[in-house]
Design an enzyme around this catalytic site. Structure first.
Site, PDB file in Angstrom:
ATOM      1  N   ASP A 162       0.800  -1.229   0.000  1.00  0.00           N
ATOM      2  CA  ASP A 162       0.000   0.000   0.000  1.00  0.00           C
ATOM      3  C   ASP A 162       0.827   1.270   0.000  1.00  0.00           C
ATOM      4  O   ASP A 162       0.452   2.277   0.585  1.00  0.00           O
ATOM      5  CB  ASP A 162      -0.984   0.006   1.187  1.00  0.00           C
ATOM      6  CG  ASP A 162      -1.865  -1.211   1.169  1.00  0.00           C
ATOM      7  OD1 ASP A 162      -2.377  -1.529   0.092  1.00  0.00           O
ATOM      8  OD2 ASP A 162      -2.012  -1.860   2.212  1.00  0.00           O
ATOM      9  N   LYS A 203       1.952   2.199  -5.167  1.00  0.00           N
ATOM     10  CA  LYS A 203       2.634   1.742  -6.388  1.00  0.00           C
ATOM     11  C   LYS A 203       1.774   1.924  -7.628  1.00  0.00           C
ATOM     12  O   LYS A 203       2.288   2.192  -8.701  1.00  0.00           O
ATOM     13  CB  LYS A 203       2.963   0.244  -6.285  1.00  0.00           C
ATOM     14  CG  LYS A 203       3.954  -0.123  -5.231  1.00  0.00           C
ATOM     15  CD  LYS A 203       4.186  -1.620  -5.220  1.00  0.00           C
ATOM     16  CE  LYS A 203       3.006  -2.428  -4.692  1.00  0.00           C
ATOM     17  NZ  LYS A 203       2.674  -2.221  -3.281  1.00  0.00           N
ATOM     18  N   GLY A 249      -4.296  -4.627  -4.023  1.00  0.00           N
ATOM     19  CA  GLY A 249      -5.327  -3.698  -4.447  1.00  0.00           C
ATOM     20  C   GLY A 249      -4.731  -2.321  -4.507  1.00  0.00           C
ATOM     21  O   GLY A 249      -4.021  -1.919  -3.599  1.00  0.00           O
ATOM     22  N   HIS A 250      -4.922  -1.644  -5.606  1.00  0.00           N
ATOM     23  CA  HIS A 250      -4.495  -0.255  -5.606  1.00  0.00           C
ATOM     24  C   HIS A 250      -5.419   0.577  -6.458  1.00  0.00           C
ATOM     25  O   HIS A 250      -6.055   0.092  -7.379  1.00  0.00           O
ATOM     26  CB  HIS A 250      -3.034  -0.107  -6.027  1.00  0.00           C
ATOM     27  CG  HIS A 250      -2.659  -0.902  -7.206  1.00  0.00           C
ATOM     28  ND1 HIS A 250      -1.739  -1.918  -7.138  1.00  0.00           N
ATOM     29  CD2 HIS A 250      -3.089  -0.841  -8.461  1.00  0.00           C
ATOM     30  CE1 HIS A 250      -1.631  -2.455  -8.332  1.00  0.00           C
ATOM     31  NE2 HIS A 250      -2.422  -1.828  -9.145  1.00  0.00           N
ATOM     32  N   GLN A 274       2.071  -6.135  -3.030  1.00  0.00           N
ATOM     33  CA  GLN A 274       2.457  -6.144  -1.615  1.00  0.00           C
ATOM     34  C   GLN A 274       3.772  -5.364  -1.450  1.00  0.00           C
ATOM     35  O   GLN A 274       3.956  -4.365  -2.120  1.00  0.00           O
ATOM     36  CB  GLN A 274       2.589  -7.570  -1.076  1.00  0.00           C
ATOM     37  CG  GLN A 274       1.260  -8.299  -0.914  1.00  0.00           C
ATOM     38  CD  GLN A 274       0.731  -8.911  -2.186  1.00  0.00           C
ATOM     39  OE1 GLN A 274       1.440  -9.537  -2.936  1.00  0.00           O
ATOM     40  NE2 GLN A 274      -0.541  -8.728  -2.443  1.00  0.00           N
TER      41      GLN A 274
HETATM   42  P1  IMP Z   1      -2.593 -12.807   2.300  1.00  0.00           P
HETATM   43  O1  IMP Z   1      -1.660 -12.315   1.251  1.00  0.00           O
HETATM   44  O2  IMP Z   1      -4.038 -12.528   1.970  1.00  0.00           O
HETATM   45  O3  IMP Z   1      -2.361 -14.224   2.692  1.00  0.00           O
HETATM   46  O4  IMP Z   1      -2.322 -11.931   3.630  1.00  0.00           O
HETATM   47  C1  IMP Z   1      -1.123 -12.036   4.358  1.00  0.00           C
HETATM   48  C2  IMP Z   1      -0.715 -10.703   4.927  1.00  0.00           C
HETATM   49  O5  IMP Z   1      -0.342  -9.825   3.878  1.00  0.00           O
HETATM   50  C3  IMP Z   1      -1.827  -9.965   5.698  1.00  0.00           C
HETATM   51  O6  IMP Z   1      -1.224  -9.206   6.732  1.00  0.00           O
HETATM   52  C4  IMP Z   1      -2.389  -9.005   4.654  1.00  0.00           C
HETATM   53  O7  IMP Z   1      -3.015  -7.893   5.239  1.00  0.00           O
HETATM   54  C5  IMP Z   1      -1.115  -8.648   3.930  1.00  0.00           C
HETATM   55  N1  IMP Z   1      -1.357  -8.227   2.545  1.00  0.00           N
HETATM   56  C6  IMP Z   1      -1.597  -9.023   1.476  1.00  0.00           C
HETATM   57  N2  IMP Z   1      -1.724  -8.297   0.365  1.00  0.00           N
HETATM   58  C7  IMP Z   1      -1.553  -7.018   0.719  1.00  0.00           C
HETATM   59  C8  IMP Z   1      -1.543  -5.786  -0.018  1.00  0.00           C
HETATM   60  O8  IMP Z   1      -1.690  -5.734  -1.236  1.00  0.00           O
HETATM   61  N3  IMP Z   1      -1.325  -4.654   0.720  1.00  0.00           N
HETATM   62  C9  IMP Z   1      -1.104  -4.691   2.054  1.00  0.00           C
HETATM   63  N4  IMP Z   1      -1.103  -5.812   2.776  1.00  0.00           N
HETATM   64  C10 IMP Z   1      -1.318  -6.962   2.113  1.00  0.00           C
HETATM   65 MG    MG Z   2      -2.985  -1.951  -1.744  1.00  0.00          MG
END
Ligand code: IMP
Ligand code: MG
Length: 450
Positions: A26, A29, A53-54, A239
């Site tokens: 977040d 990007k 997500g962005h 991420q």
């Molecule tokens: P997962 O990727 O859904 O398994 O989540 C694992 C961890 O990564 C959690 O803390 C999520 O909140 C974090 N996370 C996954 N994708 C994102 C992202 O795009 N932005 C911020 N945090 C993320």
């Molecule tokens: Mg995001």
């Protein structure tokens, strides 16, 4: 003999820029990639799935992207979902249809046949695992990402290329994958949830075939031919470095290698072809989900930053935790990634929130450290000295377009941020590796340094 174009021909060098988040995701990007994509021939997503997500703001319009690469807004750019990505077909179809309905063509979007699929069953297991973890839950996005990468590593996953099979064969393959989950989660049970049974997926098959098969390619060959042509290629990270399954704050990480190396790998790019490694970091810090966050704050300052910065998850809507800029964490990200430049986003959000701090030392046990101790990060708390506190400002920075027009306080703060990155052998500007600073949501709200 069939001639295959190998890598590239000397004097015809491609430009390959990898863009990754240098914090916990977040960082903004999407906006940076959308900007850089304006002169890119190809944009490739190489990791993650629709946990990412962005939002991209273009004029009055706000687009929330999860799987579709941000190059989609440039009609001349080829967008690729590479082999390292995991794709929830229903989510993918919905996202592309939404874009089409809003007048954004997705015809230049292709998918690697080797990218893995995410089934509804994986979301079910994701939630089940989170429930079992209780107060040790990871705070996943619930999108089935962990199970998808688990099955991939177990060599039991399903890939987009499997959708080519006829319905019966496809459902057989689905059953083979689900069988692994049933064996693990419902051993010996005769009654298992519907989503863990192949018949459940019959309803989707025609739609998947219609909307996905036409996009499937041997993307490695497409990428390679672009390399030989000397194309301008952008690799879009998802991420951030601190969520990387190897380098992040395990187990509070995502299940893929979300750092630079994973991105390059999942994009089918030879490592040696990468010309620029661009780290994107926010002028403050946020984290969503569980896990250690030493500089986290829960005071009025944090509330103001959250509201001003709209710090709520794009995917889940969860309020993000807010904290001071962690200079130790970004130094660690830089050492792992070798950034050739850094772009700082959302500087404008900090107007009117009061004084700012940059963390450069942690207290751990009875001692003090300047290292990012990933394994023991939960035991670290920030220690601020007077020189780590920066005077805040009230100026509206959203209209500034030259670094020389930036008032003294934000400039000094940026200098403080720049000092947290390691020195570069490249020709850098007055703010070291920081090459640009975002000061608003709009495409053109960016101050180029130098
Ligand atoms: P997962 O990727 O859904 O398994 O989540 C694992 C961890 O990564 C959690 O803390 C999520 O909140 C974090 N996370 C996954 N994708 C994102 C992202 O795009 N932005 C911020 N945090 C993320
Ligand atoms: Mg995001």
């Amino acid at each position: 003999m069939i001639e295959s174009p190998h890598i590239w021909i000397p004097n015809f060098y491609p430009r390959v820029r990898a863009v990754v988040g240098l914090q916990w995701g977040d960082e903004g990007k999407g906006k940076i990639i959308d900007l850089l994509a304006q002169d890119a021939d190809v944009v490739i997503r190489g990791t993650g799935g629709n946990n990412a997500g962005h939002s991209v703001v273009i004029g009055e319009e706000i687009y929330a992207l999860s799987l579709v690469p941000s190059g989609i807004f440039n009609p001349n750019t080829l967008n690729i979902l590479g082999s390292g990505v995991v794709i929830d077909p229903n989510a993918f179809i919905k996202e592309t249809q939404n874009l089409e309905e809003r007048g954004i063509s997705t015809k230049n979007l292709i998918i690697s046949k080797r990218a893995h699929l995410v089934l509804d069953a994986y979301k079910y297991i994701d939630a089940l695992e989170e429930g079992k973890r209780g107060d040790k839950k990871i705070g996943t996005t619930g999108k089935g990402i962990g199970p998808a990468y688990m099955l991939k590593a177990m060599r039991s996953g399903l890939r987009t290329g499997d959708i080519y099979s006829n319905k019966d064969e496809f459902l057989k393959k689905v059953d083979g994958t689900l069988e692994v989950l049933r064996r693990l989660y419902y051993p010996g049970d005769t009654v298992v949830p519907h989503v863990l049974q192949a018949q459940y997926y019959e309803q989707f098959y025609d739609n998947w075939k219609r909307n996905i098969v036409g996009r499937l390619r041997h993307t490695e060959a497409v990428v390679n031919s672009h390399l030989s042509k000397g194309s301008n290629i952008l690799l879009e990270g998802a991420q951030g470095v601190l969520l990387d399954v190897d380098h992040g704050t395990y187990p509070y990480v995502t299940s893929s290698n979300s750092g630079v190396a994973g991105l390059v790998n999942g994009s089918d790019i030879p490592v040696v072809a990468v010309t620029d490694i661009i780290g994107v970091g926010k002028a403050y810090l946020t984290r969503v989900g569980e896990g250690p966050f030493p500089t986290k704050r829960e005071d009025e300052w944090a509330k103001k930053v959250r509201e001003r910065g709209h710090e709520y998850g794009t995917v889940t809507g969860r309020p993000r935790d807010i904290g001071d800029f962690d200079g130790i964490a970004v130094g660690y990200a830089d050492r792992l990634s070798g950034f050739t430049e850094v772009i700082i986003t959302k500087l404008d959000i900090l107007s009117g929130v009061g004084d700012l701090r940059i963390c450069r030392r942690y207290q751990i046990g009875g001692g003090v450290t300047e290292s990012f101790i990933t394994y023991d990060l939960g035991k670290c708390s920030p220690r601020y000295r007077p020189e780590d506190i920066y005077k805040g400002w009230d100026y509206d920075l959203s209209q500034v377009d030259k670094i020389s027009d930036l008032p003294k306080e934000p400039y000094l703060y940026l200098q403080g941020l720049a000092d947290c990155f390691i020195e570069s052998s490249r020709d850098t500007g007055p703010l070291g590796k920081i090459s640009a600073v975002g000061n608003g949501r709009e495409r053109d709200q960016i101050i180029v340094v130098k």
